[in-house]
Scaffold this active site. Structure first.
Site, PDB file in Angstrom:
ATOM      1  N   ARG A  38       0.855  -1.189   0.000  1.00 32.75           N
ATOM      2  CA  ARG A  38       0.000   0.000   0.000  1.00 32.75           C
ATOM      3  C   ARG A  38       0.887   1.234   0.000  1.00 32.75           C
ATOM      4  NH1 ARG A  38      -2.849   3.705   3.434  1.00 32.75           N
ATOM      5  NH2 ARG A  38      -5.034   3.867   2.826  1.00 32.75           N
ATOM      6  N   SER A 107     -12.720  -2.472   0.949  1.00 33.64           N
ATOM      7  CA  SER A 107     -12.890  -1.926   2.298  1.00 33.64           C
ATOM      8  C   SER A 107     -14.351  -1.593   2.537  1.00 33.64           C
ATOM      9  CB  SER A 107     -12.071  -0.638   2.468  1.00 33.64           C
ATOM     10  OG  SER A 107     -10.701  -0.893   2.306  1.00 33.64           O
ATOM     11  N   LYS A 136      -3.772   5.198   9.182  1.00 32.92           N
ATOM     12  CA  LYS A 136      -4.467   5.676   7.993  1.00 32.92           C
ATOM     13  C   LYS A 136      -5.259   6.920   8.330  1.00 32.92           C
ATOM     14  CE  LYS A 136      -6.554   2.597   5.360  1.00 32.92           C
ATOM     15  NZ  LYS A 136      -7.374   1.417   4.983  1.00 32.92           N
TER      16      LYS A 136
END
Lengths: 210, 210
Positions: A38, A107, A136
């Site tokens: 990511r 998600s 995040k």
């Protein structure tokens, strides 16, 4: 079948200055069953180089390799699949471009998002944030174990809990219906990445009764 | 066959605060033959929405539509092709993932890069920067018309000149061997986008003797 027990997300800048592949090797040595790359800020050429190296490491370890957001990179490095959030490619588009074989993860923070993702062809859900997290910035308010239970009741596909999970609360996440836990800082932010992964993996394995 | 006479690159933040589609409509109204969507900072979902709208506008105008960097977006919105720079996907990877039908454009600043791109399957080259430009921070030193002539002599595929091109110097770019000119600010930074496009298009058309 991919195993989601310990799904470690690799974002190099959260890894305490260590190289990406060192973080990946540590996570795999500690028993990570899946690795997600990511990176939001790297040029595609660098992502391809990193992704190819992670493809080799995960293949050797028998772990699943998922790329976040960039379907082009997932295809280019022959990852096992793609993980998308609600701001990434629409899930039906991703499903179509990936073809039927690749894994698609989506998600979801609500039961509506979860049901829609399942309809759209998701193979698993990243559900959260379960707990508060600093990894995040866009993670939203925690949904708690109650939110996780509601989503578990709403869909049939595997669920990975995401957000603020650590060895002290991971068993509760599994007990609430998750098939595994996804972590960033709890593993790659640790001084000993392999040891941190191993401890979490043990907690999850015990909680799953395997 | 795509026509590269006037290839307008759309980067919304260089458009004086106007919406993306207003810039695209203006460029097409002024005779742009190709449009490239070049956005480095938007989430994929927004890129898909923009790309779909631009796909419609370019189809209606008979113009070619190319997406910069993001092969996934190019596929998702059914663009005519993809343009990649030296930091984006490797050209052979892009060629393979795009399939044989989609257009692949590659940026080249040297004869070596140009020859390699041609070998790797590029359908056209973006060659530059020809002149100094403020639109792209990573554009490197200008190669001038001499650099353009050298690349023209080195490859067979169409060439679009890029970088600092305006109505005063565009004829020289065509005379040096380019098939068309690519611009950002000279069109989308203008007070009247359509008029700026029309003027450049006229210069190119005259220089090409069509």
């Amino acid at each position: 079948m991919p195993q989601w027990d310990l799904y470690v997300v690799i974002t190099t800048k959260l890894g305490g200055g260590r190289p990406t592949l060192e973080l990946v090797r540590g996570a795999l040595a500690g028993g990570a069953t899946a690795i997600q790359l990511r990176e939001k800020e790297l040029p595609a050429r660098e992502l391809v180089e990193l992704g190819r190296a992670i493809r080799e490491l995960t293949r050797d370890a028998g772990a699943t390799f998922i790329v976040n957001d960039r379907l082009d990179i997932a295809l280019a490095v022959e990852a096992d699949g793609l993980h998308i959030g609600q701001e990434d490619l629409p899930a039906p588009v991703a499903r179509k471009l990936l073809g039927p074989e690749k894994i698609l993860g989506v998600s979801a923070g609500t039961t509506d998002e979860a049901r829609q993702a399942e309809v759209d062809g998701a193979d698993y859900l990243g559900v959260g944030s379960i707990f508060a997290t600093g990894s995040k910035g866009d993670a939203g308010s925690p949904i708690g174990l109650e939110g996780l239970r509601a989503i578990r009741a709403a869909v049939k596909i595997p669920i990975v809990g995401i957000g603020g999970i650590n060895p002290d609360n991971a068993a509760g996440v599994i007990a609430a219906g998750a098939d595994g836990v996804s972590v960033i800082s709890a593993v790659i932010g640790a001084a000993d990445v392999a040891a941190a992964a191993r401890r979490l993996r043990e907690v999850v394995t015990r909680a799953r009764g395997k």
